[in-house]
Motif scaffolding. Structure first.
Motif, mmCIF file in Angstrom:
data_model
loop_
_atom_site.group_PDB
_atom_site.id
_atom_site.type_symbol
_atom_site.label_atom_id
_atom_site.label_comp_id
_atom_site.label_asym_id
_atom_site.label_seq_id
_atom_site.Cartn_x
_atom_site.Cartn_y
_atom_site.Cartn_z
ATOM 1 N N LEU A 327 13.655 -2.305 42.979
ATOM 2 C CA LEU A 327 14.807 -1.757 42.265
ATOM 3 C C LEU A 327 14.577 -1.844 40.756
ATOM 4 O O LEU A 327 13.976 -2.806 40.279
ATOM 5 C CB LEU A 327 16.043 -2.566 42.674
ATOM 6 N N CYS A 328 15.077 -0.847 40.034
ATOM 7 C CA CYS A 328 14.965 -0.920 38.575
ATOM 8 C C CYS A 328 16.264 -0.468 37.914
ATOM 9 O O CYS A 328 17.147 0.081 38.578
ATOM 10 C CB CYS A 328 13.801 -0.063 38.087
ATOM 11 N N LEU A 329 16.364 -0.734 36.628
ATOM 12 C CA LEU A 329 17.541 -0.353 35.859
ATOM 13 C C LEU A 329 17.189 0.901 35.054
ATOM 14 O O LEU A 329 16.213 0.897 34.303
ATOM 15 C CB LEU A 329 17.932 -1.502 34.917
ATOM 16 N N ALA A 330 17.988 1.960 35.223
ATOM 17 C CA ALA A 330 17.689 3.225 34.542
ATOM 18 C C ALA A 330 18.843 3.577 33.609
ATOM 19 O O ALA A 330 19.789 4.264 34.008
ATOM 20 C CB ALA A 330 17.446 4.325 35.569
ATOM 21 N N ILE A 331 18.776 3.077 32.391
ATOM 22 C CA ILE A 331 19.836 3.350 31.422
ATOM 23 C C ILE A 331 19.315 4.231 30.288
ATOM 24 O O ILE A 331 19.847 5.296 30.028
ATOM 25 C CB ILE A 331 20.394 2.020 30.820
#
Ligand code: HEM
Length: 596
Positions: A327-331
């Protein structure tokens, strides 16, 4: 002259190592012949590559090491190949007889090396080895090489000098460094510290061992080749509860077996968290460090804290903690970095209200190239929202080339009419800014922990180098100008670690709501201070190391890596200027109304 080499340390090495492996020696002879033929037809640059590969290959054949040693020319791990003590003994007079091209020996730290077959492949050239033929080359060797070179080429050793004992030890997995200022003060003998308990010490010890034994070899290889972290390593970290720990204290740790019982999930606090971040940073592989589940660390909390359906939350969390899904953070976007409110990726509800249709792009998404889930900031009707988007139709990722290793999986992500169930909404629609901001303090604090530990490694490298490098007839450290640089570097690192521990103590004792009010500013300032420190250190370290500080292989490789990558921390998680400004604005907010 006999010196005590400093790149390696203290006494009593090689006690529990296996007997010499004959196959390795035989392979060496064959490969040396091959090397001679090859070397004569290649230029020096190719020769460097060839040597690394040839030695790696024979190491593999001899089953001394695993897949870790395959392609990287300069990849060396002090833990990857264990050395056997040469059983034979020789007198110094006997060594002096071996000075010809056919039989060239020398002594390094009381160990006798037969360099006859290696001489043509030596990356530093043949002539330098002829100059030390039959002699004690300890000083010359340590003036130019890291100790790990000897570990890698251990099969060149044929014996020891009669009646002498090597002074050098290869640090064993889990060891603390005896170099002054190389460890935070709480780990230094005779220094007391109010913050750390036995449980913290147990965790530090277990993690140091884990990192040295398991993580370091893979980290170094991935950093050089750009390969992503292996599934085997992720599985192992999952089994040991390390993936759980990376998220910091919380219910997700309760009942989880952490590093075979080194610490209980229920007692895990922010000092444990600090230890995890700092121990992992010691691999000195900045790209891999981010590639090692950094996306999960900063993204999964949004699922744990804001998912509405418990069963769904558990399914996602279990799949990530088990290492099956990434999982990753896509901001961030090309349109908006630190300015989160400027996001342009859109999510529109379908007429039946059951889905969002997402369109837009994301940039600099750490781990994105290999992730299954993207915790994504999107623009909805009246504000921002956060959605968990699963890789599938309409989702594409492309690697972005950055100044650190592709092992980080940095990516450009495109969402093209991606259909996302409304159940994947994290937090309230249009109130996603709270979801995004909720983890910023922890994210920035984690970066500060890692960055300060890497800076400390640079201090250690510089101290060791200054102590062993001979120029103008003396050691570098005998020059006042070098001592001034070291004084500045040590002070900056120690000051920042102390501030970090003070802030961490507040995080352990301040209710979450108050933290948002009172700690966002100090954490912003702390991260700014630490990345400014990294800037100073990178600058001074290269001056101390000269050309080696700009060379990716050999003695100065850590300095080069640091100088090339320290800027990441001053941009990621909020640029230095934004964080400094946040700190001052928060101070102004709390300023007394009455004029003083
Ligand atoms: C067991 C003996 C030796 C081995 C296995 C060995 C191996 C190596 C290796 C792998 C390198 C590449 C750079 C690095 O990885 O650090 C290197 C570079 C070099 N070596 Fe050696 N070496 C040995 C002994 C010596 C000795 C005794 C001298 C000098 C008298 C010497 C002089 C050099 C020089 C000048 C370089 C180039 C250093 C640079 O570019 O900064 N080597 N050696």
């Amino acid at each position: 002259m006999h010196v005590k080499p400093q790149q390696a340390c203290v006494e009593g090495w090689r006690k529990e190592l296996p007997p010499p492996v004959n196959i390795l020696a035989n392979q060496r002879r064959c490969n040396a012949k091959l090397r001679r033929r090859h070397v004569s037809t290649t230029d020096r640059g190719n020769q460097l590559d060839f040597v690394g590969c040839a030695v790696s290959t024979l190491a593999n054949k001899a089953s001394q090491s695993s897949h870790y040693l395959d392609t990287a020319q300069n990849f060396q791990s002090s833990q990857a190949i264990e050395m056997a003590p040469p059983a034979k003994t020789f007198t110094r007079d006997e060594v002096r007889e071996h000075t010809t091209e056919d039989s060239l020996w020398c002594v390094i730290d009381s160990i006798v090396y037969d360099l006859s077959e290696f001489v043509m492949a030596h990356p530093g050239g043949e002539s330098v080895l002829h100059q030390v033929a039959g002699q004690d080359a300890t000083t010359a060797f340590y003036n130019l090489h890291r100790q790990e070179v000897l570990t890698k080429y251990a099969d060149l050793a044929i014996g020891t000098i009669e009646g002498e004992k090597p002074q050098v030890i290869v640090p064993q997995p889990g060891d603390l460094s005896p170099v002054p200022y190389a460890e935070p003060l709480w780990l230094v003998q005779h220094f007391k510290n109010p913050y750390y308990s036995d449980s913290h010490r147990r965790l530090q010890k277990a993690l140091r061992e884990f990192t040295d034994k398991h993580l370091l070899p893979e980290a170094q290889e991935c950093e050089t080749t750009g390969r992503h972290i292996s599934q085997d390593m992720i599985d192992l970290m999952s089994k040991k509860g390390i993936l759980h720990m990376r998220l910091g204290p919380g219910k997700h740790l309760h009942g989880v077996d952490l590093l075979d019982g080194a610490v209980k999930g229920e007692e895990f606090d922010y000092f444990h968290d600090l230890i995890v971040a700092q121990e992992f940073s010691r691999t000195m592989t900045r790209g891999f460090q981010d590639g090692n589940m950094a996306g999960m660390t900063i993204g999964l909390t949004a699922v744990l804290n804001f998912a509405k359906d418990e069963a769904w939350k558990k399914t996602i969390a279990d799949s990530v903690f088990s290492g099956k899904k990434k999982l990753c953070l896509a901001i961030t976007e090309a349109f908006a970095g630190s300015d989160v409110a400027g996001l342009r990726t859109t999510a529109e509800r379908t007429p039946d209200g059951k889905h969002f249709i997402v369109n837009g792009t994301k940039k600099w998404i750490t781990n994105g190239t290999f992730c299954d889930y993207f915790v994504t900031g999107v623009r909805t009707g009246k504000g921002l929202s956060v959605l968990l988007i699963e890789r599938g139709e309409g989702v594409e990722t492309k690697p972005i080339k950055t100044s650190y290793s592709p092992a980080a999986g940095t990516s450009y992500v495109t969402f093209d009419n991606v259909k996302v169930p409304v159940e994947n909404l994290l937090g309230e629609e249009n109130k996603g800014i709270h979801v995004i901001l909720s983890n910023f303090n922890h994210e920035r604090w984690t970066m500060a922990c890692g960055s300060i530990r890497v800076s400390r490694m640079i201090v250690e490298e510089c101290l060791k180098w200054a102590n062993q490098r001979l120029v103008f007839g003396k050691r570098l450290i005998d020059q006042p100008v070098i001592r001034q640089k070291l004084a500045k570097m040590i002070s900056l690192v120690e000051a920042n670690q102390s501030w970090l521990e003070t802030v961490t103590y507040q995080m352990c004792h301040m209710p979450y709501k108050l933290q948002a009010q009172h700690l966002a500013g100090p954490i912003g300032l702390l991260k700014m201070s630490i990345t400014r420190t990294a800037h100073e250190l990178a600058d001074e370290a290269v001056q101390i190391w000269g050309g080696r500080g700009l060379t990716q292989t050999g003695m100065g490789k850590h300095i080069e890596m640091f100088h090339r990558t320290y800027k990441f921390d001053s941009i990621l998680g909020g640029a230095e200027e934004i964080l400094g400004d946040l700190g001052v604005r928060q101070a102004v907010k709390n300023f007394p109304k009455a004029m003083l």
